[in-house]
Design an enzyme around this catalytic site. Structure first.
Site, short mmCIF file in Angstrom:
data_model
loop_
_atom_site.label_atom_id
_atom_site.label_comp_id
_atom_site.label_asym_id
_atom_site.label_seq_id
_atom_site.Cartn_x
_atom_site.Cartn_y
_atom_site.Cartn_z
N GLY A 26 16.40 -80.59 48.84
CA GLY A 26 15.33 -79.93 48.10
C GLY A 26 15.81 -79.00 47.01
O GLY A 26 15.13 -78.01 46.71
N LYS A 27 16.94 -79.29 46.40
CA LYS A 27 17.47 -78.40 45.34
C LYS A 27 16.55 -78.41 44.11
O LYS A 27 16.25 -77.35 43.55
CB LYS A 27 18.89 -78.85 44.96
N GLU B 286 26.00 -102.58 75.97
CA GLU B 286 25.20 -101.39 75.72
C GLU B 286 24.96 -100.60 77.00
O GLU B 286 24.88 -99.37 76.96
CB GLU B 286 23.86 -101.79 75.09
N GLY C 281 24.08 -78.21 47.81
CA GLY C 281 23.56 -78.76 49.06
C GLY C 281 23.67 -80.26 49.08
O GLY C 281 23.88 -80.90 48.04
#
Length: 627
Positions: A222-223, A440, A217
């Protein structure tokens, strides 16, 4: 879903971190006291033979006068003896012989002086002092060995010992309920938990549990926390080690640490061995020149052997994590080693909301905060990003002296993370600020006239990061692929600032650099990677090479003819020119709205979608419901 800092302790058999802990090193304390005692004895004892210091010339005068009773010549350099006194008690003296006096012995004999001679007496304490530095040195080396090696036998100084840390779960354990979302990954890992709890359920029927699980991942998904949750659910030992901890400057250390890690696993079975960032040692072999020995490859070879030699009855599971599964050696991914690859994906909008609720429970949150709205405004954010967002929002609220975190704090925290910190103190000239406002406004206005573009979220002329202004859009829902219409509209939006400057000032500025790079990159990939050019066709041009000295690092090289290259350039230019012409037509037609929007930006500096819609008379945007 971020990996919180947990208290970790060393694996068993590791010593104290203090190199001179007297409570645990009584030998050091005793040695220190002995040295102090010896030094004190030497100072108090001094020389054995002492007397009144006497100049050599005075000694010769006393000798000529017949006052010297006896002398002893020490080492041919010093004379000690006695001088006759009127009281009858000899007075001891000592003198140094400054030069070679050949007549000294004859003069002493002529005066009938009792003469003796020999070597200087050696003090036992002085002799012992000569050995003290050696004793201290040996003691220090011994203590260093004990400390570094953890008090256990093995390789010198413990270089070959594993640096794995045992996860301390004396407090609250991490379980699957603490990990928001990732239901598919949890389902895959639940089987590992059941095996660790009840291995007989599988072994009695003849099934074999996977020996290794690879968590794949992007960073921050969050491994590591998922691996801790497996250990928490199963209630077994959890050893954590980084892939970079294996390799050192000494040859053979990495392989030795691999052996020691797996030995620790066998001794603490059932357990989980977690190797983070395994790509540090698991990259494809054969990347070096000349076939020379590579310490990293030796470490990988030992890892392959240990995993292949595992007995499934030992209930030891290897879990590894990486975000570069494409560079791992194929032998590491074959069945029998890392049997499964579990994808820990980026969270969707529902999962982001669940993650927000977990982290927001740790702060004082205002009741008016809509976490679903915050989750919608953070597409593409990982669990670690969301945890950082919540913390930044709390910091913003604390700076303002608030007692609760409000939605405005989340907005500012997200803008800071995604666009950079607002530099309001930066001095910008009115003319340049007006040019930025038109630039912009050109980007922002196109969002309302292009059907496939994402809705505008916010436009600002407050400098953030390295940009003087930003037009920020957000998708209405999570999308994992994009169609041709969205890409073409995105290219047009990139040209909005360029065309606005050209339309209002007759020239452009250097501020269009990033816009042109994005537009050109998307057009090139449409032609060469995504097959979105009718003239070139559905072809992937520019294959990915693997330079041997980089170890499977990606490098694109040209694998097509010059004629095809000219066709590619022609198609890229056509896509860009078509987009540029369409933007010029839209902004010329709506020039009044462009001017109104730019002037409002100069006055208020920041406008969100609702404010722009009210300013230009557009209907309010309808937000789709989440299933």
């Amino acid at each position: 879903m971020n990996d919180d800092d947990d208290k970790e302790n060393r694996a068993p058999n590791n010593g104290s971190n203090s190199p001179f802990d007297f409570k645990k090193n009584r030998f050091a304390l005793i040695l220190f006291l002995v040295v102090i005692g010896l030094v004190s004895a030497i100072v108090m004892t001094g020389n054995f033979k002492t007397g009144q210091p006497l100049a050599y010339s005075t000694f010769k005068e006393y000798l000529d006068a017949g006052k010297i009773q006896s002398v002893e010549i020490l080492d041919g350099t010093e004379i000690v003896g006695n001088i006759a006194s009127s009281s009858g008690t000899p007075v001891p003296f000592s003198t140094k012989i400054p030069y070679t006096d050949l007549d000294l012995v004859k003069q002493l004999t002529d005066k009938h002086v009792m003469l003796t001679g020999g070597d200087r007496a050696v003090s036992p304490l002085l002799l012992l002092m000569q050995f003290i530095p050696w004793v201290i040195g040996i003691a220090l080396i011994y203590m260093m060995y004990k400390q570094v090696n953890g008090g256990a036998g093995g390789k010198a100084f413990g270089f070959g010992k594993s640096r794995a840390k045992k996860y301390n779960d004396k407090g609250k354990k991490v379980v699957f309920a603490d990990v928001a979302g990732q239901e598919e990954a949890k389902h895959e890992l639940q089987e590992i938990v059941e095996f660790l709890k009840n291995p007989e359920k599988f072994t009695t029927i003849g099934a074999k549990i996977p020996k290794g699980v690879l968590l794949v991942g992007l960073p921050g998904t969050g491994k590591t926390m998922m691996a801790k949750a497996v250990a928490g659910e199963a209630g077994v030992n959890f050893f954590h080690m980084s892939g970079s901890d294996f390799v050192e400057m000494f040859v053979g250390v990495g392989a030795s640490r691999v052996r020691d890690l797996f030995e620790q696993g066998r001794q603490n079975s059932p357990c989980i061995l977690f190797i983070d960032e395994i790509d540090a040692v698991g990259r494809t072999r054969g990347a070096g020149y000349g076939g020379g020995h590579d310490e990293r490859e030796q470490t990988l070879n030992q890892l392959l052997v240990e995993m292949d030699g595992f007995d499934t009855k030992e209930a030891v599971i290897v879990i590894a994590a990486t975000n570069r599964a494409d560079v791992l050696d194929p032998a590491l991914l074959r069945p029998g080693r890392f049997d499964r690859q579990v994808v820990v994906d980026m969270p969707d909008v529902k999962e982001r909301e669940a993650i927000l609720r977990i982290h927001s429970s740790k702060i004082k949150l205002a009741t008016s905060v809509d976490l679903n709205r915050v989750a919608r405004a953070t597409p593409g954010c990982s669990g670690a990003d969301i945890a950082n967002l919540v913390n930044e929002a709390a910091l913003f609220a604390a700076r303002r002296g608030k007692l609760e975190v409000e939605l405005q704090d989340f907005e500012e925290a997200r803008d800071k993370i995604l666009m950079g910190l607002a530099r309001r103190s930066k001095v910008i000239q009115p003319k340049e600020k007006l040019a930025t406002a038109y630039h912009e406004a050109g980007h922002a206005l196109l969002h309302y006239y292009l059907k496939d573009s994402d809705p505008l979220h916010k436009v600002t002329v407050v400098p953030r990061g390295r940009a003087l202004g930003v037009a920020f859009s957000l998708p209405e829902e999570d999308k994992y692929s994009r169609n041709r219409g969205w890409l073409l509209d995105r290219i047009k939006i990139c040209y909005g600032g360029f065309v606005a400057e050209e339309l209002m000032f007759g020239e452009t500025t250097t501020g269009v650099q990033n816009d042109l790079e994005q537009a050109t990159s998307m057009a090139r990939r449409m032609v060469t990677e995504w097959g979105m050019s009718e003239k070139v066709g559905p072809m992937a041009l520019g294959s990915e090479g693997e330079p041997i000295f980089l170890g499977k690092e990606i490098a694109t090289h040209k694998d097509y003819s010059e004629e095809t290259a000219r066709t590619i350039d022609s198609e890229i230019r056509r896509i860009l020119n078509d987009g540029l012409d369409a933007v010029r037509l839209i902004l010329k037609e709506h020039k009044d709205e462009l001017v109104k929007l730019a002037e409002e930006l100069v006055a208020k500096e920041t406008l969100d979608d609702d404010q722009v819609r009210r300013l230009l008379g557009f209907p309010p945007r309808m937000v789709p419901a989440v299933d």
